[in-house]
Design a protein around this motif. Structure first.
Motif, PDB file in Angstrom:
ATOM      1  N   ASP A   1       0.823  -1.219   0.000  1.00 60.60           N
ATOM      2  CA  ASP A   1       0.000   0.000   0.000  1.00 60.60           C
ATOM      3  C   ASP A   1       0.855   1.267   0.000  1.00 60.60           C
ATOM      4  O   ASP A   1       0.436   2.304  -0.499  1.00 60.60           O
ATOM      5  CB  ASP A   1      -0.932   0.016   1.223  1.00 60.60           C
ATOM      6  N   SER A   2       2.041   1.141   0.578  1.00 62.47           N
ATOM      7  CA  SER A   2       2.888   2.333   0.679  1.00 62.47           C
ATOM      8  C   SER A   2       3.512   2.721  -0.654  1.00 62.47           C
ATOM      9  O   SER A   2       4.033   3.829  -0.792  1.00 62.47           O
ATOM     10  CB  SER A   2       3.974   2.128   1.732  1.00 62.47           C
ATOM     11  N   ILE A   3       3.493   1.824  -1.622  1.00 60.65           N
ATOM     12  CA  ILE A   3       4.071   2.207  -2.919  1.00 60.65           C
ATOM     13  C   ILE A   3       3.002   2.438  -3.984  1.00 60.65           C
ATOM     14  O   ILE A   3       3.308   2.745  -5.124  1.00 60.65           O
ATOM     15  CB  ILE A   3       5.123   1.177  -3.415  1.00 60.65           C
ATOM     16  N   ILE A   4       1.741   2.295  -3.564  1.00 53.46           N
ATOM     17  CA  ILE A   4       0.654   2.560  -4.512  1.00 53.46           C
ATOM     18  C   ILE A   4       0.227   4.023  -4.374  1.00 53.46           C
ATOM     19  O   ILE A   4      -0.107   4.487  -3.283  1.00 53.46           O
ATOM     20  CB  ILE A   4      -0.532   1.600  -4.269  1.00 53.46           C
ATOM     21  N   ARG A   5       0.271   4.733  -5.489  1.00 44.02           N
ATOM     22  CA  ARG A   5      -0.081   6.160  -5.477  1.00 44.02           C
ATOM     23  C   ARG A   5      -1.588   6.334  -5.502  1.00 44.02           C
ATOM     24  O   ARG A   5      -2.170   7.063  -4.711  1.00 44.02           O
ATOM     25  CB  ARG A   5       0.534   6.837  -6.705  1.00 44.02           C
ATOM     26  N   ASN A   6      -2.230   5.677  -6.458  1.00 47.55           N
ATOM     27  CA  ASN A   6      -3.689   5.681  -6.547  1.00 47.55           C
ATOM     28  C   ASN A   6      -4.141   4.413  -7.257  1.00 47.55           C
ATOM     29  O   ASN A   6      -3.317   3.516  -7.506  1.00 47.55           O
ATOM     30  CB  ASN A   6      -4.211   6.943  -7.247  1.00 47.55           C
ATOM     31  N   LYS A   7      -5.392   4.375  -7.636  1.00 51.42           N
ATOM     32  CA  LYS A   7      -5.950   3.137  -8.179  1.00 51.42           C
ATOM     33  C   LYS A   7      -5.193   2.618  -9.407  1.00 51.42           C
ATOM     34  O   LYS A   7      -5.160   1.418  -9.669  1.00 51.42           O
ATOM     35  CB  LYS A   7      -7.426   3.382  -8.534  1.00 51.42           C
ATOM     36  N   CYS A   8      -4.576   3.549 -10.140  1.00 50.46           N
ATOM     37  CA  CYS A   8      -3.916   3.082 -11.358  1.00 50.46           C
ATOM     38  C   CYS A   8      -2.504   3.646 -11.524  1.00 50.46           C
ATOM     39  O   CYS A   8      -2.033   3.854 -12.632  1.00 50.46           O
ATOM     40  CB  CYS A   8      -4.767   3.374 -12.582  1.00 50.46           C
ATOM     41  N   ASP A   9      -1.855   3.903 -10.413  1.00 54.39           N
ATOM     42  CA  ASP A   9      -0.475   4.390 -10.509  1.00 54.39           C
ATOM     43  C   ASP A   9       0.301   4.000  -9.243  1.00 54.39           C
ATOM     44  O   ASP A   9      -0.300   3.791  -8.180  1.00 54.39           O
ATOM     45  CB  ASP A   9      -0.471   5.922 -10.682  1.00 54.39           C
ATOM     46  N   ILE A  10       1.604   3.946  -9.393  1.00 57.78           N
ATOM     47  CA  ILE A  10       2.453   3.629  -8.235  1.00 57.78           C
ATOM     48  C   ILE A  10       3.584   4.665  -8.136  1.00 57.78           C
ATOM     49  O   ILE A  10       3.801   5.446  -9.053  1.00 57.78           O
ATOM     50  CB  ILE A  10       3.075   2.216  -8.351  1.00 57.78           C
ATOM     51  N   TYR A  11       4.281   4.643  -7.029  1.00 59.69           N
ATOM     52  CA  TYR A  11       5.453   5.509  -6.860  1.00 59.69           C
ATOM     53  C   TYR A  11       6.699   4.807  -7.412  1.00 59.69           C
ATOM     54  O   TYR A  11       6.801   3.572  -7.344  1.00 59.69           O
ATOM     55  CB  TYR A  11       5.690   5.790  -5.369  1.00 59.69           C
ATOM     56  N   ASN A  12       7.612   5.609  -7.941  1.00 58.93           N
ATOM     57  CA  ASN A  12       8.927   5.051  -8.276  1.00 58.93           C
ATOM     58  C   ASN A  12       9.566   4.617  -6.965  1.00 58.93           C
ATOM     59  O   ASN A  12       9.688   5.419  -6.034  1.00 58.93           O
ATOM     60  CB  ASN A  12       9.795   6.110  -8.952  1.00 58.93           C
ATOM     61  N   THR A  13       9.957   3.367  -6.910  1.00 61.85           N
ATOM     62  CA  THR A  13      10.375   2.814  -5.619  1.00 61.85           C
ATOM     63  C   THR A  13      11.752   2.165  -5.717  1.00 61.85           C
ATOM     64  O   THR A  13      12.048   1.460  -6.683  1.00 61.85           O
ATOM     65  CB  THR A  13       9.343   1.758  -5.148  1.00 61.85           C
ATOM     66  N   LEU A  14      12.543   2.412  -4.675  1.00 61.00           N
ATOM     67  CA  LEU A  14      13.875   1.824  -4.617  1.00 61.00           C
ATOM     68  C   LEU A  14      13.983   0.990  -3.337  1.00 61.00           C
ATOM     69  O   LEU A  14      13.680   1.466  -2.250  1.00 61.00           O
ATOM     70  CB  LEU A  14      14.922   2.947  -4.601  1.00 61.00           C
ATOM     71  N   ILE A  15      14.389  -0.253  -3.507  1.00 61.46           N
ATOM     72  CA  ILE A  15      14.568  -1.130  -2.338  1.00 61.46           C
ATOM     73  C   ILE A  15      16.060  -1.229  -2.055  1.00 61.46           C
ATOM     74  O   ILE A  15      16.845  -1.609  -2.919  1.00 61.46           O
ATOM     75  CB  ILE A  15      13.990  -2.536  -2.608  1.00 61.46           C
ATOM     76  N   LEU A  16      16.443  -0.869  -0.844  1.00 58.79           N
ATOM     77  CA  LEU A  16      17.862  -0.884  -0.469  1.00 58.79           C
ATOM     78  C   LEU A  16      18.095  -1.852   0.679  1.00 58.79           C
ATOM     79  O   LEU A  16      17.290  -1.926   1.608  1.00 58.79           O
ATOM     80  CB  LEU A  16      18.305   0.508  -0.006  1.00 58.79           C
ATOM     81  N   SER A  17      19.208  -2.551   0.594  1.00 58.13           N
ATOM     82  CA  SER A  17      19.613  -3.371   1.743  1.00 58.13           C
ATOM     83  C   SER A  17      21.012  -3.910   1.508  1.00 58.13           C
ATOM     84  O   SER A  17      21.486  -3.921   0.376  1.00 58.13           O
ATOM     85  CB  SER A  17      18.647  -4.544   1.957  1.00 58.13           C
TER      86      SER A  17
END
Lengths: 151, 363
Positions: free
Chosen positions: B151-167
């Motif tokens: 849910d934290s990377i979903i912007r709205n019903k039909c879009d998402i945020y550009n997301t980077l996973i780091l570890s």
């Protein structure tokens, strides 16, 4: 006898054609041997070799053994091809070298085999022509002699 | 249920590839341990070793686990060579590209890492000869491991945020990325699934085997397998018109340029990278600027601390988002593995353990 010599020559000729196909599948498309053998086996152009390639593919798949062993077993199961013992030995050696190196090397293995078989096929053709003629003449003479004796 | 299914998959894998003595030894390992088996390390002339939830154990010929290598099954060179040929389907030439990269992808998405003498031609690796060890890494897709943060990377019903996973390495980035890909492609009641392209440079995300993805990445996912990120992004943009492009392990300047190209085309990116923190990543030459220029809008940071796994979701400025607290979706207890000597392996301090933990939680 004459027919046997012709069949040997044709079998070798067919195998040379198959080698070109095998080279395309292995070195061109990178298809693993089990699948390449199966493809050749399924094709109608394989002639007497279709069954051998099909069997080799099945043996490799079922017993998880290398191409050399599977190839030898498949050839042993199909001794009905009119090949000489030296032809079989040549083919066994060929099987042993399949699949064990990279594309470049496999290409060389296939090229070398093609050259060897081309020489063998040429000799087989000459033998079929000279001895075949001899056997045919002998057959005709024997037939004539039998007819004379009967008369 | 899922575990039994996994064990059965492993049995098939062992049956298919392992030489007889090794297969028998592995087949005799207690089933509960097999569920925790992550890697099988096979070295010529050395004892057979398994990695169980991050911990090394030697395996005896009758399948017992021990810390004493003298009791373990010693692998012969012949067995190792047979295994190698078997992994290549007795067709080394067909796997030469994989071998050059040091691993072979197996049926089921598992992977066999290979060590030996590396052969160079000029600057390029052309192969590996005299194989000395094989590491079979068992793959488990942890469906649902991204449930808590999707849910934290979903912007709205039909879009998402550009997301980077780091570890840091081995903290489950790819596992998480795989599940995020599945979520985005599949959609849910409050989110329409999006067309997704996965650039799977090392066949880790989809684990394609003969063109068939061995992991479920959802119904709207196209996979470019074995393709460099830069080339893959270009191909995907040109031919597949994706909404989202997913890439693993950003590394150099070329990757950064490719990501910018995708952003210019209006495509969202989800990517992973090795880093201990956002600041660490920002300092990286080439790709660091992708985070510092507010390119990535969500940063997911994974880590381990004394066996405790933590996940932080941040915005582009590094502010922790209050709707996802650390560990609230991952209650964690110490994972214990009883070896044959009844030795309790106490504290999980590796990613493997954390992966296995998520696995247990989700099942």
């Amino acid at each position: 006898m004459s027919a046997r010599l012709t069949q040997r020559q044709r079998a070798l000729q067919k195998f040379i054609e198959i080698l070109v196909n095998l080279k395309g599948q292995m070195c061109g498309l990178g298809i693993p041997l089990v699948a390449a053998f199966e493809n050749i086996g399924k094709e109608n152009t394989g002639g007497v070799w279709s069954d051998i390639f099909m069997q080799c593919s099945s043996i490799m798949k079922e017993r998880n053994i290398n191409a050399g062993e599977a190839w030898k077993k498949a050839l042993e199961n199909n001794k009905n091809i009119y090949l000489d013992e030296c032809d079989y030995e040549q083919l066994w050696d060929f099987g042993e070298r399949l699949g064990k190196s990279d594309r470049l090397n496999q290409e060389k293995v296939l090229e070398l085999e093609k050259e060897k078989l081309t020489i063998m096929e040429k000799k087989a053709r000459e033998v079929a022509e000279t001895r075949g003629k001899l056997y045919r003449s002998l057959g005709a003479l024997t037939g004539a002699a039998v007819v004379i004796l009967l008369i | 249920m899922e575990r039994t299914k996994n064990n059965r998959c492993f049995e098939e894998l062992f049956q298919l590839y392992l030489p007889e003595r090794i297969r028998c030894a592995v087949a005799n390992i207690q089933e509960s341990y097999i569920s925790d088996l992550e890697e099988l390390r096979i070295r010529a002339g050395f004892p057979l070793m398994g990695v169980f939830s991050g911990y090394d154990c030697f395996i005896t010929p009758d399948g017992r686990l021990t810390g004493d290598s003298s009791h373990a099954l010693t692998v012969t060179l012949d067995e190792l060579n047979n295994l190698f040929y078997s992994l290549c389907e007795h067709s080394v030439y067909a796997y030469q590209e994989d071998i050059k990269r040091g691993f072979i992808t197996l049926r089921g998405g598992h992977r066999a890492g290979i060590c030996g003498t590396v052969v160079y031609q000029g600057e390029e690796i052309t192969g590996i000869r005299d194989i000395s060890s094989v590491n079979i890494r068992l793959s488990r897709q942890l469906k649902g491991c991204a449930d808590g943060l999707i849910d934290s990377i979903i912007r709205n019903k039909c879009d998402i945020y550009n997301t980077l996973i780091l570890s840091p390495p081995r903290c489950g980035k790819t596992t998480l990325l795989r599940d995020i890909a599945r979520h985005i492609s599949q959609g849910s009641s409050n989110f329409r699934g999006l067309r997704t392209a996965v650039i799977d440079e090392r066949s880790e995300i989809a684990a394609n085997y003969k063109g068939i993805p061995q992991n479920d990445l959802g119904p709207r996912t196209d996979i470019l397998n074995g393709c460099r990120k830069k080339d893959g992004i270009e191909i995907a943009l040109r031919g597949m018109s994706p909404h989202v492009i997913i890439v693993d392990e950003l590394g150099d300047q070329k990757d950064a340029e490719a990501i910018k190209m995708a952003w210019n085309a209006g495509v969202r990116i989800i990517a992973t990278a090795h880093a201990f923190s956002l600041e660490d990543f920002k300092g990286r030459f080439g790709v660091g600027q992708l985070a510092s220029q507010n390119g990535f809008e969500r940063i997911i940071l994974l880590g381990m601390n004394d066996g405790e796994r933590w996940v932080r979701v941040m915005d582009a400025n590094g502010n922790e988002l209050d709707f996802l607290n650390q560990n609230d979706w991952l209650s964690h207890d110490f994972y214990r593995l009883h070896s044959n000597r009844t030795e309790v392996v106490s504290q999980a301090d590796t990613e493997a353990a954390c992966t296995s933990k998520i696995y247990r939680d989700t099942c």
